[in-house]
Design a protein around this motif. Structure first.
Motif, PDB file in Angstrom:
ATOM      1  N   THR A  47      35.776  70.058  37.816  1.00 48.51           N
ATOM      2  CA  THR A  47      36.062  71.036  36.980  1.00 48.51           C
ATOM      3  C   THR A  47      35.845  70.300  35.611  1.00 48.51           C
ATOM      4  O   THR A  47      36.115  71.076  34.445  1.00 48.51           O
ATOM      5  CB  THR A  47      37.851  71.190  36.870  1.00 48.51           C
ATOM      6  OG1 THR A  47      38.147  71.109  36.609  1.00 48.51           O
ATOM      7  CG2 THR A  47      37.990  72.159  38.926  1.00 48.51           C
ATOM      8  N   THR A  48      34.864  69.591  35.439  1.00 45.03           N
ATOM      9  CA  THR A  48      34.650  69.250  33.964  1.00 45.03           C
ATOM     10  C   THR A  48      33.116  70.451  33.439  1.00 45.03           C
ATOM     11  O   THR A  48      32.381  71.727  33.965  1.00 45.03           O
ATOM     12  CB  THR A  48      33.990  68.007  34.503  1.00 45.03           C
ATOM     13  OG1 THR A  48      32.777  67.878  35.766  1.00 45.03           O
ATOM     14  CG2 THR A  48      35.015  66.326  34.999  1.00 45.03           C
ATOM     15  N   PRO A  49      33.211  69.700  32.672  1.00 46.48           N
ATOM     16  CA  PRO A  49      31.732  70.811  31.714  1.00 46.48           C
ATOM     17  C   PRO A  49      30.549  70.346  32.669  1.00 46.48           C
ATOM     18  O   PRO A  49      30.075  69.384  33.362  1.00 46.48           O
ATOM     19  CB  PRO A  49      31.738  69.851  30.329  1.00 46.48           C
ATOM     20  CG  PRO A  49      32.754  69.899  30.250  1.00 46.48           C
ATOM     21  CD  PRO A  49      33.507  68.932  31.227  1.00 46.48           C
ATOM     22  N   ASN A  50      30.179  71.826  32.478  1.00 48.70           N
ATOM     23  CA  ASN A  50      28.547  72.106  33.547  1.00 48.70           C
ATOM     24  C   ASN A  50      27.764  70.498  33.433  1.00 48.70           C
ATOM     25  O   ASN A  50      27.148  70.367  34.593  1.00 48.70           O
ATOM     26  CB  ASN A  50      27.643  72.794  32.773  1.00 48.70           C
ATOM     27  CG  ASN A  50      28.468  74.293  32.430  1.00 48.70           C
ATOM     28  OD1 ASN A  50      29.879  74.722  33.332  1.00 48.70           O
ATOM     29  ND2 ASN A  50      28.622  74.919  31.912  1.00 48.70           N
ATOM     30  N   GLY A  51      27.087  69.764  32.247  1.00 43.55           N
ATOM     31  CA  GLY A  51      26.170  68.813  32.335  1.00 43.55           C
ATOM     32  C   GLY A  51      26.465  67.667  32.680  1.00 43.55           C
ATOM     33  O   GLY A  51      25.949  66.964  32.850  1.00 43.55           O
ATOM     34  N   LEU A  52      27.601  67.438  33.151  1.00 41.13           N
ATOM     35  CA  LEU A  52      28.171  66.514  33.588  1.00 41.13           C
ATOM     36  C   LEU A  52      28.454  66.911  35.410  1.00 41.13           C
ATOM     37  O   LEU A  52      28.595  65.484  35.800  1.00 41.13           O
ATOM     38  CB  LEU A  52      29.388  65.858  33.445  1.00 41.13           C
ATOM     39  CG  LEU A  52      30.159  65.600  32.037  1.00 41.13           C
ATOM     40  CD1 LEU A  52      31.731  65.503  31.646  1.00 41.13           C
ATOM     41  CD2 LEU A  52      29.412  64.965  31.143  1.00 41.13           C
ATOM     42  N   HIS A  53      28.469  67.652  35.963  1.00 45.32           N
ATOM     43  CA  HIS A  53      28.206  67.844  37.460  1.00 45.32           C
ATOM     44  C   HIS A  53      27.597  67.580  37.960  1.00 45.32           C
ATOM     45  O   HIS A  53      27.748  66.463  39.250  1.00 45.32           O
ATOM     46  CB  HIS A  53      28.495  69.330  37.468  1.00 45.32           C
ATOM     47  CG  HIS A  53      28.819  70.263  37.060  1.00 45.32           C
ATOM     48  ND1 HIS A  53      28.821  71.919  37.561  1.00 45.32           N
ATOM     49  CD2 HIS A  53      30.140  70.217  36.631  1.00 45.32           C
ATOM     50  CE1 HIS A  53      29.920  72.593  36.910  1.00 45.32           C
ATOM     51  NE2 HIS A  53      30.719  71.429  36.086  1.00 45.32           N
ATOM     52  N   HIS A  54      26.362  67.563  37.759  1.00 45.70           N
ATOM     53  CA  HIS A  54      25.311  66.501  39.111  1.00 45.70           C
ATOM     54  C   HIS A  54      25.149  64.990  39.023  1.00 45.70           C
ATOM     55  O   HIS A  54      25.686  64.707  40.187  1.00 45.70           O
ATOM     56  CB  HIS A  54      23.670  66.474  37.738  1.00 45.70           C
ATOM     57  CG  HIS A  54      22.627  66.329  38.579  1.00 45.70           C
ATOM     58  ND1 HIS A  54      22.600  64.113  38.194  1.00 45.70           N
ATOM     59  CD2 HIS A  54      21.480  65.719  39.154  1.00 45.70           C
ATOM     60  CE1 HIS A  54      21.279  64.184  38.772  1.00 45.70           C
ATOM     61  NE2 HIS A  54      20.548  65.089  39.898  1.00 45.70           N
ATOM     62  N   ASP A  55      25.863  64.068  37.671  1.00 45.44           N
ATOM     63  CA  ASP A  55      26.298  62.677  38.159  1.00 45.44           C
ATOM     64  C   ASP A  55      27.059  62.196  38.921  1.00 45.44           C
ATOM     65  O   ASP A  55      27.387  61.234  39.822  1.00 45.44           O
ATOM     66  CB  ASP A  55      26.048  62.063  36.460  1.00 45.44           C
ATOM     67  CG  ASP A  55      24.546  61.675  36.071  1.00 45.44           C
ATOM     68  OD1 ASP A  55      23.578  62.073  36.597  1.00 45.44           O
ATOM     69  OD2 ASP A  55      24.861  61.003  34.764  1.00 45.44           O
ATOM     70  N   GLN A  56      28.364  63.449  38.371  1.00 41.32           N
ATOM     71  CA  GLN A  56      29.777  63.084  39.427  1.00 41.32           C
ATOM     72  C   GLN A  56      29.549  64.265  40.663  1.00 41.32           C
ATOM     73  O   GLN A  56      30.076  63.100  41.753  1.00 41.32           O
ATOM     74  CB  GLN A  56      30.809  64.219  38.626  1.00 41.32           C
ATOM     75  CG  GLN A  56      30.910  63.466  36.865  1.00 41.32           C
ATOM     76  CD  GLN A  56      31.429  64.628  35.987  1.00 41.32           C
ATOM     77  OE1 GLN A  56      32.247  65.349  36.246  1.00 41.32           O
ATOM     78  NE2 GLN A  56      32.380  63.441  35.245  1.00 41.32           N
TER      79      GLN A  56
END
Length: 368
Positions: free
Chosen positions: A110-119
């Motif tokens: 549930t982090t900010p959108n820009g972090l989703h890819h790597d996470q």
């Protein structure tokens, strides 16, 4: 927070008033449940992460067992509130270690959108299933890489499309599928609010991937698809920006966009961070109509059709979502509307096309 018993009693009471509702037997099924339980860790302990965690108190198929956060004080707070053991607590540097934790089945990001890819890719590499909030990524290229990584790791990727389980929404889709509205001609989706704090991550292009479109506009994009029941074949779009200081380059304030569908229907949608009171879907067919207002808020959703008001009772969206996602991951159930990575990728391709249409001023053909 009400106890589970109070929660179930309220649902049962509502069922007595409206015995024909789809959720009438849900309380009883939950009360008697003795099957497998999905063990969930939440990554990102902000406002929405809290909402999901609180909603899961009323789940029987899903249980919050772990947390991942960069803020030690939040971890301590959640440990106390949700009885989370120390061994299930991680930060953003060491969460790859969940690979060795057999007590966690899935990580909900549930982090900010820009972090989703790597996470998402890191969680998949650790061998855990992933639930990722929408939008799944900031563009279709990243979304495809996330799907590929999950497939390679043999884990499932689900996306937090809570409206795909909302009963009034599903009733409209049932009516459309049964032909009660006739040929679908038009959809309107209005999604917006006046955003506050100019320093928040939602107005940071690097973290958000854009502006209102990446936060609230995706509801109209996704809604147009599941309400009409087809995939768009063209897109046009226009941007309006009245405050370039608050809404910097690459952060959209207001975008109007239009879709064309292969059956002849058209959609007219609005995504904005500068107008309140915008949360409405309208579907028009040759024989009837359906309206949801509010259409995507946390509820209660209100709906009506040409046949009258929709009276399904409200149940916390995230509770239903997590129960249903547990069924998908543990029992192989298939939802009426998909919530997998491939479904999310379709929305990302449309977001890319909308931004392209804004930039070029041209209609973007999606048939190729």
């Amino acid at each position: 927070m009400n106890s589970r018993r109070d929660f179930l009693q309220k649902i049962a009471a509502s069922a007595m008033v409206m015995p024909l509702m789809p959720l009438a037997g849900w309380a009883a099924r939950m009360n008697n449940y003795d099957g497998p339980v999905l063990r969930v860790a939440i990554m990102g302990l902000g406002g929405y992460g809290n909402r999901v965690a609180e909603a899961m108190r009323d789940c029987v198929k899903a249980k919050l067992v772990g947390v991942i956060s960069g803020t030690p004080s939040k971890i301590k707070d959640w440990q106390s509130r949700f009885s989370i053991p120390e061994k299930n607590c991680y930060n953003y540097e060491n969460f790859d270690r969940i690979k060795d934790n057999k007590d966690i089945d899935v990580v909900y990001i549930t982090t900010p959108n820009g972090l989703h890819h790597d996470q998402v890719i890191r969680v998949a590499a650790a061998g855990k299933h992933v639930i990722c909030e929408k939008p799944m990524a900031i563009n279709a290229k990243e979304g495809q890489e996330m799907i590929d990584a999950c497939k390679k790791a043999n884990v499932q990727l689900l996306v937090g499309y809570r409206m795909h389980f909302e009963p009034k929404t599903l009733e409209i889709i049932r009516m459309r599928n049964s032909g009660e509205f006739g040929k679908i001609m038009f959809f309107q989706g209005q999604c917006g609010f006046k955003i506050g704090d100019p320093t928040q991550w939602r107005l940071n292009k690097q973290l958000a991937g854009g502006g209102a479109m990446m936060d609230i506009g995706i509801y109209a994009i996704n809604g147009a698809r599941y309400m009409v029941g087809e995939e768009p074949i063209w897109v046009t779009a226009q941007e309006t920006k009245t405050d370039p200081v608050k809404f910097k380059e690459g952060v959209d304030e207001t975008i109007q966009f239009q879709f064309g569908f292969p059956g002849g229907a058209v959609a007219s949608c609005l995504s904005t961070y500068n107008m309140n009171n915008l949360d409405r879907f309208f579907l028009d067919g040759e024989k009837g109509f359906a309206e949801l207002q509010p259409s995507t808020g946390y509820g209660p959703i209100k709906g009506r059709t040409n046949k009258g008001e929709l009276t399904h009772p409200h149940v916390t969206h995230q509770t239903v979502q997590m129960e249903e996602m547990a069924g998908i991951l543990l029992e192989g159930k298939q939802p009426s509307i998909p919530v997998n990575g491939e479904e999310a990728l379709k929305d990302l391709k449309l977001i890319d096309a909308i931004y392209k249409a804004v930039k070029t001023g041209q209609k973007v053909d999606l048939k190729g």
